[in-house]
Design a protein around this motif. Structure first.
Motif, mmCIF file in Angstrom:
data_model
loop_
_atom_site.group_PDB
_atom_site.id
_atom_site.type_symbol
_atom_site.label_atom_id
_atom_site.label_comp_id
_atom_site.label_asym_id
_atom_site.label_seq_id
_atom_site.Cartn_x
_atom_site.Cartn_y
_atom_site.Cartn_z
ATOM 1 N N GLU A 157 30.660 -10.725 45.212
ATOM 2 C CA GLU A 157 32.090 -10.893 45.501
ATOM 3 C C GLU A 157 32.867 -9.691 44.961
ATOM 4 O O GLU A 157 32.534 -9.148 43.905
ATOM 5 N N CYS B 50 31.382 -8.443 41.432
ATOM 6 C CA CYS B 50 30.460 -9.343 40.730
ATOM 7 C C CYS B 50 29.042 -9.097 41.257
ATOM 8 O O CYS B 50 28.766 -9.351 42.432
ATOM 9 N N ASN C 57 26.518 -10.706 40.396
ATOM 10 C CA ASN C 57 25.818 -11.989 40.504
ATOM 11 C C ASN C 57 25.836 -12.525 41.937
ATOM 12 O O ASN C 57 24.844 -13.064 42.414
ATOM 13 N N CYS D 169 34.808 -14.424 38.188
ATOM 14 C CA CYS D 169 34.577 -14.231 39.622
ATOM 15 C C CYS D 169 35.122 -15.447 40.368
ATOM 16 O O CYS D 169 34.789 -16.587 40.025
ATOM 17 N N CYS E 80 31.720 -17.273 42.008
ATOM 18 C CA CYS E 80 30.633 -17.916 41.235
ATOM 19 C C CYS E 80 31.022 -18.172 39.779
ATOM 20 O O CYS E 80 30.213 -18.648 39.004
HETATM 21 ZN ZN LIG Z 1 30.338 -13.852 41.473
#
Ligand SMILES: [Zn+2]
Length: 114
Positions: free
Chosen positions: A13, A8, A10, A30, A33
């Motif tokens: 992870e 991820c 973002n 994810c 998040c």
């Molecule tokens: Zn994430």
């Protein structure tokens, strides 16, 4: 067993899902998040998994005296990288979408000035 590793961008992870479990996934998010993998990407991964399992079953059921086996190898480089979507130079698919793959490109190294 064979697994896909997801990263991820973002939140950074990383997590894995076995290819044999993809058929039952309605979505992939994810675990940190809850960013959602695009549905079309999940559909394509499901097709890839089923095609791989089909190939293994064909080999398994082959009555030839010569046996075959398969494995998947990876250098574990994450693609696309977090930088790729910011890259202003990219190749274009037949449908006009961006592609990372040379053999799919109908136009190369299209560059835009931002
Ligand atoms: Zn994430």
């Amino acid at each position: 067993m064979f697994k896909f590793q997801f990263h991820c961008h973002n939140c950074s992870e990383t997590f894995r899902i076995s290819i044999v479990h993809l058929h039952s996934k309605d979505e992939i998010t994810c675990p940190n998040c809850v960013s959602r993998l695009p549905e079309k990407a999940l559909d394509s991964l499901r097709q890839l998994s089923e095609s791989f399992m089909d190939a293994v079953d064909v080999i398994y059921n082959n009555n030839s005296t010569v046996g075959w086996g398969l494995s998947i190898i990876s250098d574990e480089i994450v693609i696309p990288s977090s930088y790729d979507h910011l890259n202003s130079a990219f190749m274009v698919n037949k449908d006009g979408s961006k592609t990372l793959w040379n053999h799919r490109a109908v136009e190369r190294e299209i560059s835009f000035d931002f």
